[in-house]
Scaffold this motif. Structure first.
Motif, PDB file in Angstrom:
ATOM      1  N   UNK A 172       0.853  -1.189   0.000  1.00 52.67           N
ATOM      2  CA  UNK A 172       0.000   0.000   0.000  1.00 52.67           C
ATOM      3  C   UNK A 172       0.893   1.245   0.000  1.00 52.67           C
ATOM      4  N   UNK A 173       0.544   2.229   0.804  1.00 51.92           N
ATOM      5  CA  UNK A 173       1.315   3.472   0.731  1.00 51.92           C
ATOM      6  C   UNK A 173       2.570   3.471   1.584  1.00 51.92           C
ATOM      7  N   UNK A 174       2.879   2.338   2.245  1.00 56.10           N
ATOM      8  CA  UNK A 174       4.162   2.233   2.935  1.00 56.10           C
ATOM      9  C   UNK A 174       5.290   1.844   1.977  1.00 56.10           C
ATOM     10  N   UNK A 175       4.941   1.454   0.762  1.00 52.47           N
ATOM     11  CA  UNK A 175       5.931   0.960  -0.209  1.00 52.47           C
ATOM     12  C   UNK A 175       7.066   1.962  -0.482  1.00 52.47           C
ATOM     13  N   UNK A 176       6.761   3.246  -0.732  1.00 57.08           N
ATOM     14  CA  UNK A 176       7.863   4.178  -1.029  1.00 57.08           C
ATOM     15  C   UNK A 176       8.827   4.341   0.146  1.00 57.08           C
ATOM     16  N   UNK A 177       8.297   4.333   1.364  1.00 56.44           N
ATOM     17  CA  UNK A 177       9.145   4.460   2.543  1.00 56.44           C
ATOM     18  C   UNK A 177       9.954   3.183   2.759  1.00 56.44           C
ATOM     19  N   UNK A 178       9.306   2.043   2.595  1.00 51.48           N
ATOM     20  CA  UNK A 178      10.028   0.778   2.753  1.00 51.48           C
ATOM     21  C   UNK A 178      11.197   0.712   1.764  1.00 51.48           C
ATOM     22  N   UNK A 179      10.958   1.213   0.544  1.00 47.28           N
ATOM     23  CA  UNK A 179      12.023   1.178  -0.463  1.00 47.28           C
ATOM     24  C   UNK A 179      13.250   1.966   0.013  1.00 47.28           C
ATOM     25  N   UNK A 180      13.014   3.150   0.560  1.00 48.05           N
ATOM     26  CA  UNK A 180      14.133   3.987   0.999  1.00 48.05           C
ATOM     27  C   UNK A 180      14.860   3.350   2.182  1.00 48.05           C
ATOM     28  N   UNK A 181      14.091   2.873   3.180  1.00 45.08           N
ATOM     29  CA  UNK A 181      14.728   2.314   4.378  1.00 45.08           C
ATOM     30  C   UNK A 181      15.504   1.039   4.057  1.00 45.08           C
ATOM     31  N   UNK A 182      14.914   0.179   3.244  1.00 48.39           N
ATOM     32  CA  UNK A 182      15.623  -1.075   2.914  1.00 48.39           C
ATOM     33  C   UNK A 182      16.806  -0.819   1.976  1.00 48.39           C
ATOM     34  N   UNK A 183      16.681   0.165   1.110  1.00 45.60           N
ATOM     35  CA  UNK A 183      17.812   0.496   0.233  1.00 45.60           C
ATOM     36  C   UNK A 183      18.989   0.977   1.088  1.00 45.60           C
ATOM     37  N   UNK A 184      18.685   1.814   2.065  1.00 46.60           N
ATOM     38  CA  UNK A 184      19.738   2.304   2.953  1.00 46.60           C
ATOM     39  C   UNK A 184      20.366   1.152   3.740  1.00 46.60           C
ATOM     40  N   UNK A 185      19.503   0.269   4.279  1.00 46.13           N
ATOM     41  CA  UNK A 185      20.011  -0.883   5.041  1.00 46.13           C
ATOM     42  C   UNK A 185      20.909  -1.771   4.172  1.00 46.13           C
ATOM     43  N   UNK A 186      20.566  -1.866   2.885  1.00 44.34           N
ATOM     44  CA  UNK A 186      21.331  -2.712   1.966  1.00 44.34           C
ATOM     45  C   UNK A 186      22.619  -2.037   1.493  1.00 44.34           C
ATOM     46  N   UNK A 187      22.837  -0.814   1.945  1.00 39.93           N
ATOM     47  CA  UNK A 187      24.074  -0.122   1.573  1.00 39.93           C
ATOM     48  C   UNK A 187      24.004   0.570   0.222  1.00 39.93           C
ATOM     49  N   UNK A 188      22.796   0.720  -0.326  1.00 37.50           N
ATOM     50  CA  UNK A 188      22.682   1.419  -1.611  1.00 37.50           C
ATOM     51  C   UNK A 188      22.865   2.919  -1.406  1.00 37.50           C
ATOM     52  N   UNK A 189      23.349   3.581  -2.442  1.00 39.74           N
ATOM     53  CA  UNK A 189      23.513   5.040  -2.389  1.00 39.74           C
ATOM     54  C   UNK A 189      22.169   5.682  -2.740  1.00 39.74           C
ATOM     55  N   UNK A 190      21.574   6.344  -1.762  1.00 36.76           N
ATOM     56  CA  UNK A 190      20.255   6.975  -1.944  1.00 36.76           C
ATOM     57  C   UNK A 190      20.460   8.482  -1.997  1.00 36.76           C
ATOM     58  N   UNK A 191      19.852   9.123  -2.985  1.00 38.84           N
ATOM     59  CA  UNK A 191      20.043  10.570  -3.121  1.00 38.84           C
ATOM     60  C   UNK A 191      18.752  11.202  -3.653  1.00 38.84           C
ATOM     61  N   UNK A 192      18.703  12.518  -3.679  1.00 37.70           N
ATOM     62  CA  UNK A 192      17.523  13.209  -4.197  1.00 37.70           C
ATOM     63  C   UNK A 192      17.935  14.368  -5.087  1.00 37.70           C
TER      64      UNK A 192
END
Ligand SMILES: Nc1nc2c(ncn2[C@@H]2O[C@H](COP(=O)(O)OP(=O)(O)OP(=O)(O)O)[C@@H](O)[C@H]2O)c(=O)[nH]1
Ligand SMILES: [Mg+2]
Length: 229
Positions: A172-192
Motif C-alpha cells: 500500500x502506501x508504505x511501499x515508497x518508505x520501505x524502499x528507501x529504508x531497505x535500500x539504505x540498510x542494503x548499503x545502496x547510495x540513496x540521493x535526491x
C-alpha cells in the motif's frame, strides 16, 4: 565509421505508472515521455477508461487486481525488462521532461536509488497538511538513516535487479518508505534531486482526502516501527 562516432542508443528505461482512474491525465503524461523511455501503465482496477486510453497512447498496459500503490508498482517491476526502472504517478503531477534528472545518475552509476524532491509549482499542487506530514516523515528518515533526504517523493529510479533484491513486502502506501529504508540498510547510495510538482489532473485520492491521508500516515508509521535501524 569509427566506433566512437556511432550514435549512442537511447537509454533503456521502463517507466512504471501506477494507475487508478487516471483516464483524464494519461494522454498528457504519455504524450510527454522522453525518448528511450518505455511506459508500463499498471491498471489497478480502474473503473474509467484508463486502460484503453493508455493503450491508445502507446503504453504497455498490465493489470494488477490487488488494490494499493505498492501492489501496482511491484506488478510493474515484475513486468519490466529494462535494466533501470523509473516510477512516477500517472496523475499529471510530474513533468516527465525532468525524468532524466532522476534516472540519469542511476544510469551513470552515480546513485543507486534516486528520488525526485518535490518543489510545488503553485499552492494547489501540494496541500499544507500533506506538506507538513511529509516534512515530519523526512525528518524521521534523516534521524534514522543519516540520509540527507527532504521528501519521500514518488518519482524515482533504481536498477531493477537492485529493487527486486530489496524484497519489499508493503503493498500500500508504505511501499515508497520501505524502499528507501531497505535500500539504505542494503548499503545502496540513496540521493535526491529537485523536480517540479504540479496540481494533479483529476480528482485527488490520497493527499486531498482525509481517508487517504490517514491511511498513508498509518502505513508509513507502521513501516518506520517495523524496519530495523
Ligand atoms: N490512491 C491510490 N492510488 C493508486 C492505487 N493504485 C494505483 N494508484 C496510482 O498511484 C499514483 C499515486 O496516487 P495519487 O492518488 O496520485 O496519490 P497522491 O499523489 O498522494 O495524492 P492525490 O494526487 O492527491 O490523489 C496515481 O497515479 C494513482 O492513480 C491505489 O490503490 N490507491
Ligand atoms: Mg498524486
Amino acid at each position: 565509421m569509427p566506433k566512437s562516432s556511432q550514435p549512442t542508443p537511447a537509454a533503456p528505461i521502463d517507466l512504471i505508472l501506477p494507475c487508478l482512474n487516471e483516464a483524464r491525465a494519461l494522454p498528457g503524461v504519455l504524450g510527454s515521455l522522453p525518448p528511450g523511455v518505455h511506459a508500463i501503465v499498471v491498471d489497478n482496477g480502474s473503473t474509467d477508461s484508463s486502460a484503453e486510453v493508455a493503450r491508445a497512447s502507446g503504453a504497455q498496459v498490465i493489470v494488477e487486481s490487488r488494490r494499493g500503490f505498492g501492489a501496482a508498482v511491484q506488478a510493474g517491476v515484475m513486468a519490466a525488462t529494462a535494466e533501470v526502472v523509473a516510477i512516477c504517478d500517472a496523475d499529471g503531477s510530474f513533468d516527465l521532461a525532468e525524468l532524466g534528472r532522476v534516472s540519469g545518475p542511476v544510469l551513470a552509476g552515480e546513485a543507486d536509488l534516486m528520488l525526485g524532491r518535490r518543489r510545488a509549482t503553485n499552492l494547489r499542487a501540494w496541500p499544507v497538511h500533506a506538506r507538513i506530514a511529509n516534512r515530519v516523515l523526512s525528518g524521521l528518515i534523516r534521524v534514522r538513516t543519516g540520509l540527507e533526504l527532504h521528501d519521500l517523493g514518488p518519482m524515482r529510479a533504481i536498477r531493477r535487479a537492485a529493487l527486486l533484491d530489496l524484497h519489499l513486502h508493503d503493498r500500500r502506501s508504505g511501499y515508497p518508505l520501505e524502499m528507501v529504508l531497505r535500500a539504505h540498510l542494503a548499503g545502496l547510495r540513496v540521493d535526491e534531486v529537485p523536480v517540479s510538482y504540479r496540481p494533479r489532473t483529476g480528482r485527488s485520492k490520497v493527499t486531498g482526502t482525509l481517508k487517504g491521508t490517514l491511511t498513508a500516515i498509518a502505513d508509513m508509521t507502521r513501516m518506520i516501527k517495523e524496519i530495523p535501524s
